[in-house]
Design a protein around this motif. Structure first.
Motif, short mmCIF file in Angstrom:
data_model
loop_
_atom_site.label_atom_id
_atom_site.label_comp_id
_atom_site.label_asym_id
_atom_site.label_seq_id
_atom_site.Cartn_x
_atom_site.Cartn_y
_atom_site.Cartn_z
N ASP A 196 -7.95 -4.34 -2.25
CA ASP A 196 -6.74 -4.57 -1.33
C ASP A 196 -5.78 -5.43 -2.02
N ALA A 197 -6.16 -6.22 -3.09
CA ALA A 197 -5.15 -6.88 -3.55
C ALA A 197 -4.75 -6.72 -5.24
N TYR A 247 -5.89 -13.55 -4.15
CA TYR A 247 -5.82 -12.86 -3.02
C TYR A 247 -4.82 -12.75 -2.04
N ARG A 248 -4.82 -14.14 -1.55
CA ARG A 248 -3.65 -14.23 -0.34
C ARG A 248 -2.17 -13.62 -0.92
N ARG A 291 -2.19 -9.87 -1.13
CA ARG A 291 -3.15 -8.98 -0.22
C ARG A 291 -2.05 -7.99 0.07
#
Length: 317
Positions: free
Chosen positions: A240-241, A299-300, A303
Motif C-alpha cells: 500500500d505504501a 508507512y504513514r 500510505r
C-alpha cells in the motif's frame, strides 16, 4: 611390532590422546601414569584418558579425548558437531556433547556432556576416530540445550540457507525429539518454513509483528511491474505504501560479489519508486522499538502511494 611401538602409532593417529587401557596394554602401570601426570609430562584429560603432551589441547584433541572417554558407540552431536561441520552462526563452546545408548554408564564430566538416547543417529557420519551426528540431528540436539531463541534461529536458518540439511530432515528430527525441550527449535523451524531466510530477518518479523499501525507485510514476495517485468525480491514489502524492507549485513552475504548484487537489487527497487529501508542485525537486536517506529513513520507518510508506482505483488515464493 613391540607394544611400545604400537602405542606410538596409536598415539600418532589419536593426536597424542590415549586411554588408560591402551597404556596398560603397552606395559605402563597405573603408578607410572600418575607420576607422569604429576611431573607435567603427561596430562590426565578425563577419567582414564591421557594426553601424552603438555600445553593447551587443540579442539580436535579435546574432541578425541571426549570420544575415547565416552566409548565406541558415542556420537558427537550438538554445538560440537555444528562446529565440526563448519557452522558460522552457532555459539562457541569448549564442551563436547555426545549422545550414547540409553544403557551406557558414562556420565558427564570435565568438558564432556553426555546425553542418553533410546536410538542413535542412523545417518551419523563416521570419521576414523569418532562418528558425528547428521547436521539435522546436531541442530536439534544443540537447540534443545539452548535457552534463548536468537542462537536457535541462527543455527536453524544457517542449516537450511547453507544447505547443511533440508526441511524434511530437520522436521523428522524435531518429531523424533517430540516435546522434550523443543519449543524453541519448533518456533525457529516454523519461521523458516514461513519464508524467513536468516535469523535477523526472523527477528525483524517478530519486531514488526508487534506493531498496531502496520498492515500485513509481504515477506520475500515476487514483485512485478504492471507490464510483467520481474523486480528483485526484498525481505519484506508494504504494498500500500511501496516500502521495501531489507536486512543488510555482510555476515549474512557470504562474499563481496553477493554484497554487490544486493546493492544493485536495492537500486533497482528505488528506480521504480519504491522506498527501501535498510536495517542491520545490530539495529534490529539493539533497538527494535526504533526500527518499528521507522517503518511505521515511513508507512504513514507513503500510505496510498503503492498503486501509483506500477508495482504489484505476486504470490510469495
Amino acid at each position: 611390532m613391540s607394544q611400545r611401538h604400537t602405542l606410538e602409532e596409536t598415539a600418532r593417529v589419536q593426536h597424542q590422546i590415549v586411554t588408560r587401557a591402551q597404556l596398560l596394554a603397552a606395559g605402563f602401570a597405573d603408578n607410572h601414569m600418575c607420576r607422569q601426570a604429576k611431573r607435567g609430562i603427561w596430562q590426565r584429560v578425563l577419567p582414564a584418558t591421557y594426553a601424552l603432551v603438555t600445553g593447551t589441547l587443540t579442539d580436535e584433541q579435546r574432541l578425541i579425548a571426549a570420544a575415547l572417554y565416552a566409548g565406541p558407540d558415542a556420537q558427537v552431536t550438538g554445538l560440537a558437531a555444528l562446529i565440526w561441520y563448519g557452522f558460522r552462526q552457532g555459539p562457541r563452546t569448549p564442551d563436547v556433547h555426545l549422545v550414547v545408548p540409553h544403557h551406557a554408564r558414562r556420565r558427564s564430566t570435565g568438558h564432556v556432556v553426555i546425553t542418553r538416547a533410546l536410538t542413535l543417529d542412523a545417518r551419523a557420519r563416521r570419521t576414523r576416530l569418532y562418528p558425528v551426528c547428521s547436521p539435522a540431528r546436531a541442530v536439534v540436539d544443540a537447540a534443545r540445550r539452548l535457552r534463548q531463541i536468537r542462537p536457535v534461529r541462527a543455527i536453524v536458518t544457517e542449516a537450511i540457507q547453507r544447505e547443511f540439511t533440508d526441511l524434511n530432515s530437520l522436521d523428522e528430527e524435531i518429531r523424533r525429539a517430540r516435546r522434550s525441550s523443543t519449543a524453541l527449535v519448533r518456533r525457529a523451524f516454523a519461521e523458516v518454513v514461513a519464508g524467513a531466510r536468516s535469523a535477523p530477518e526472523a527477528e525483524l518479523r517478530q519486531c514488526l509483528g508487534a506493531s498496531r499501525v502496520l498492515p500485513e507485510i509481504h515477506w520475500n514476495p515476487q514483485l512485478r511491474t504492471t507490464d510483467g517485468g520481474v523486480l528483485p525480491t526484498p525481505d519484506g514489502y508494504l504494498d500500500d505504501a511501496a516500502v521495501a524492507l531489507e536486512v543488510d549485513s555482510r555476515e549474512f552475504h557470504f562474499s563481496p560479489d553477493d554484497w554487490a548484487r544486493t546493492m544493485r537489487r536495492h537500486n533497482e527497487l528505488g528506480r521504480h519508486g519504491i522506498l527501501v529501508l535498510h536495517f542491520t542485525p545490530a539495529q534490529i537486536r539493539g533497538g527494535p522499538e526504533q526500527v518499528r517506529r521507522t517503518v511505521e513513520d515511513a508507512y504513514r507518510s507513503r500510505r496510498g502511494l503503492g498503486a501509483s508506482v506500477g508495482v504489484v505483488v505476486s504470490p510469495a515464493r
